[in-house]
Every structure is written in C-alpha cells, then in structure tokens.
Design an enzyme around this catalytic site. Structure first.
Site, short mmCIF file in Angstrom:
data_model
loop_
_atom_site.label_atom_id
_atom_site.label_comp_id
_atom_site.label_asym_id
_atom_site.label_seq_id
_atom_site.Cartn_x
_atom_site.Cartn_y
_atom_site.Cartn_z
N ARG A 81 0.83 -1.21 0.00
CA ARG A 81 0.00 0.00 0.00
C ARG A 81 0.87 1.26 0.00
O ARG A 81 0.56 2.24 -0.69
CB ARG A 81 -0.94 0.00 1.21
N LYS A 184 -2.66 6.73 1.48
CA LYS A 184 -2.58 7.00 2.93
C LYS A 184 -1.67 8.21 3.14
O LYS A 184 -0.49 8.06 3.44
CB LYS A 184 -2.09 5.77 3.67
C1 LIG Z 1 -5.21 3.48 7.64
C2 LIG Z 1 -6.62 3.80 7.33
C3 LIG Z 1 -7.65 2.83 7.43
C4 LIG Z 1 -7.42 1.45 7.99
O1 LIG Z 1 -6.57 0.66 7.24
P1 LIG Z 1 -5.92 -0.63 7.90
O2 LIG Z 1 -5.01 -1.13 6.85
O3 LIG Z 1 -7.02 -1.59 8.18
O4 LIG Z 1 -5.24 -0.19 9.13
C5 LIG Z 1 -8.92 3.20 7.04
N1 LIG Z 1 -9.21 4.45 6.60
C6 LIG Z 1 -8.26 5.40 6.52
C7 LIG Z 1 -8.63 6.75 6.05
C8 LIG Z 1 -6.94 5.11 6.88
O5 LIG Z 1 -6.00 6.06 6.80
#
Ligand SMILES: *Cc1c(COP(=O)(O)O)cnc(C)c1O
Length: 340
Positions: A81, A184
C-alpha cells in the site's frame, strides 16, 4: 525483560522509545538504513513534505503471543500500500523487503516495550515516507526519508467491545472523487480534522463520510472502513476509488466468507437503505473492529443492532481476527510474520 508500564491503561499516545529506523534516498537510491536513538528529524525548511504534503504513512502492529514471541500481521500488505501511495505522489517506492526488515528491526530493538500477552495492548508501528530537500517550486522532492518508529498502545476497548454512535457528514468530504482518498497521506487527514472536531464536540465517536461525488453512499468511518452485516448474511463493504483500502477490511472480507460462511460483497451502501443491515462496524488497525451503535444523519437517527450491545457476528469477527493477530488461532497462510 519487558519494562514496567501500566499496560492495561495505555491509550493511543506518542511514547518516545529508544530506537527508530531511518533510511535516506538520494541520487536515485536508498541507503542501507539504520537504527538511531535520535527521535528528531533534521530536514530542510523547504522540504516538499512540509509545504505541499508530499508525504505518506502506514500503521501496523506487533503482537505478543502466549508463548512470548512477537509477530506482525500482514506487513507485506502495508508495504504494497505504501508503494501505491508513493506512486500516486511521485515518491520512490520502499521495496517490500526493506519495509519489512525495517519494521522487524524496530520491534527487536524496542522489544522490552512490546506489551505482554493478555493485556490487549500492542506495539504500534508508524512507517513514514517524506519528500525532503531544497525544493520550493511545486515539484516532487529529489531526496526522501523513510523512517519507522514505534510506541506501545492500549487495547482500544478497555471495558470490552462497546458500540458507539457516529455522525454522517453532509457538509465536508475527506477526499475528492479522483483525488487522494485511496492514498494514505496526511492531506486527507488535514481535511478531516475540522469535521472530526465537530463530531466529537457533538457527542459522536467520529464522522461517517459520504461518497464525494453524490453524497448518497457511505464511504469511510473517520480513519476506518465501514462494514455492514445484511439481514441475508452478507458481509458488505463500500466499493469506491476514494476509500482508503483497509487491510483489516480485506482480511475480514476473507474471514467472513471462509470462516463464518457469510457472502462477501463490495458494493454501494446507500444511506437511505440502512435497514438492510442487522449489524455494522468500523474496521482498521487502530480501531480493530468498532461496533457502530447508531448513526445520525440530519434529523434522522438510525440504530443498527443496538446502542449498548454488540451483535453476535461482529463479536465473532472480532474474536477471530484478534485471535489470529495474537497467535491463538491459526490464520490463512502468509498472514503472520514472526519477529525472531
Ligand atoms: C489506515 C486507514 C484505514 C485502515 O486501514 P488498515 O489497513 O485496516 O489499518 C482506514 N481508513 C483510513 C482513512 C486510513 O487512513
């Protein structure tokens, strides 16, 4: 020797640990990377990360198992990711091996701070990739820092799984239809601070964001993904290019199908059709699985299962997921990475 902390009462707060990993990208390549005791970054005042948000982060946890060993949950997925986020922001990718090695080094170096099994607490890892150097025009940086630091964090649910209420937000979006919602990046979070504050100040746990194009469908739950259990036993999560693809969500889609016999569905979750669900929750590394009691949308308040009780399927998913993460339940092949 594990240090003596009040493991049962840890929150989600920064805690400066002895070691973090740091690697520098320059002249088109990453250096070896190393552990350092210096918790302060020294970067140019003109770093693109500071001015134009050329930065990305990840979040994952290290879990102490019953036999005292330590393990990571699907770190290869966090690496992948971060690579997709890097592509979107024209940053260099951190190779998967380097990413996982960095995480393991940080866990090992700070092993005394990995919370004991049975407390529900974990060691939270925060990988961070930032564009640095002397660039003031709107360009990608030439130099980058990749760092991984860590801190012990408490069980999200101190008194056991508890549903909470959420505010469906019509007036603000966290991401644009073809923006960076699936990456992210800090920019999405900057956009979410004000609506988050409004939700907290009016007694809600967090915001539920709608799809930015039509405002008719549920997208995200604050910094977690949404799921609903339909009355005909489907595990439903929204599908949209502006949702952050949660690794917890994909793990639950798999477990719901293979372990609980639910039908996994990725599709639209219209806000005027919430009666189709008998349970709902938010999922993510930090939130694990947070049951959603009710949602407020304008004058309308909709309760899924109960405002005080956790639904049986949500509980089963929670027990299964955390069982795998803490090593009590055998998970699908390739999900667990031992830190030796
Ligand atoms: C990190 C994040 C998540 C959760 O992702 P995981 O991989 O399950 O930790 C969900 N929504 C947003 C906006 C995020 O930044």
């Amino acid at each position: 020797m594990t240090v003596d902390l009040d493991w049962e009462n840890l929150g989600f707060e920064y805690h400066k640990l002895p070691y973090r990993y740091l690697s520098y990208y320059k002249d088109g390549k990453w250096d070896e990377g190393k552990l350092t005791e210096d918790a302060t970054l020294h970067i140019s005042e003109s770093s693109p990360a500071l001015h134009y948000g050329q930065q990305a982060f990840e979040g994952l946890k290290a879990y102490r198992t019953k036999d005292g060993s330590v393990q990571l949950f699907r770190p290869d997925q966090n690496a992948a990711r971060l690579q997709r986020t890097a592509d979107r922001l024209l940053m260099p990718q951190v190779p998967t091996d380097k990413f996982i090695d960095a995480c393991k080094q940080v866990v090992k170096a700070n092993e005394d701070y990995v919370p004991p099994y049975g407390t529900g607490a974990t060691l939270y890892l925060r990988p961070l990739l930032i564009g640095v150097g002397d660039v003031i025009g709107v360009h990608p940086a030439d130099e980058y820092i990749f760092t991984v630091f860590a801190m012990p964090v408490g069980n999200y649910f101190k008194g056991g799984l508890q549903p909470t209420n959420f505010l469906i937000q019509d007036d603000y979006d966290r991401a644009a239809p073809h923006g960076t919602g699936a990456a992210k990046v800090g920019g999405n979070y900057a956009a979410s601070l004000m609506p988050g504050d409004i939700a907290h100040n009016t007694g809600f746990s967090d915001v539920i964001y709608l799809d930015p194009a039509t405002h008719t469908k549920i997208e995200e739950v604050g910094s977690a993904n949404f799921f609903g259990i339909s009355k005909d036993d489907e595990f439903v999560t929204p599908l949209s290019p502006s949702i952050l693809p949660s690794i917890t969500k994909y793990s639950l889609l798999y477990l719901a199908e293979h372990n609980l016999g639910l039908k996994p569905v990725q599709g639209d979750v219209f806000i005027d059709d919430l009666d189709r669900f008998k349970e709902a929750g938010a999922c993510g590394t930090a939130a694990v699985i947070s049951p959603i009691g009710g949602v407020q949308h304008g004058d309308n308040f909709h309760v899924f299962y109960s405002e005080t009780e956790v639904g049986p399927i949500t509980r089963k998913l929670y027990d299964l997921l955390t069982g795998i993460q803490f090593g009590d339940v055998e998970g699908p092949e390739g999900w667990i990475y031992k830190v030796d």
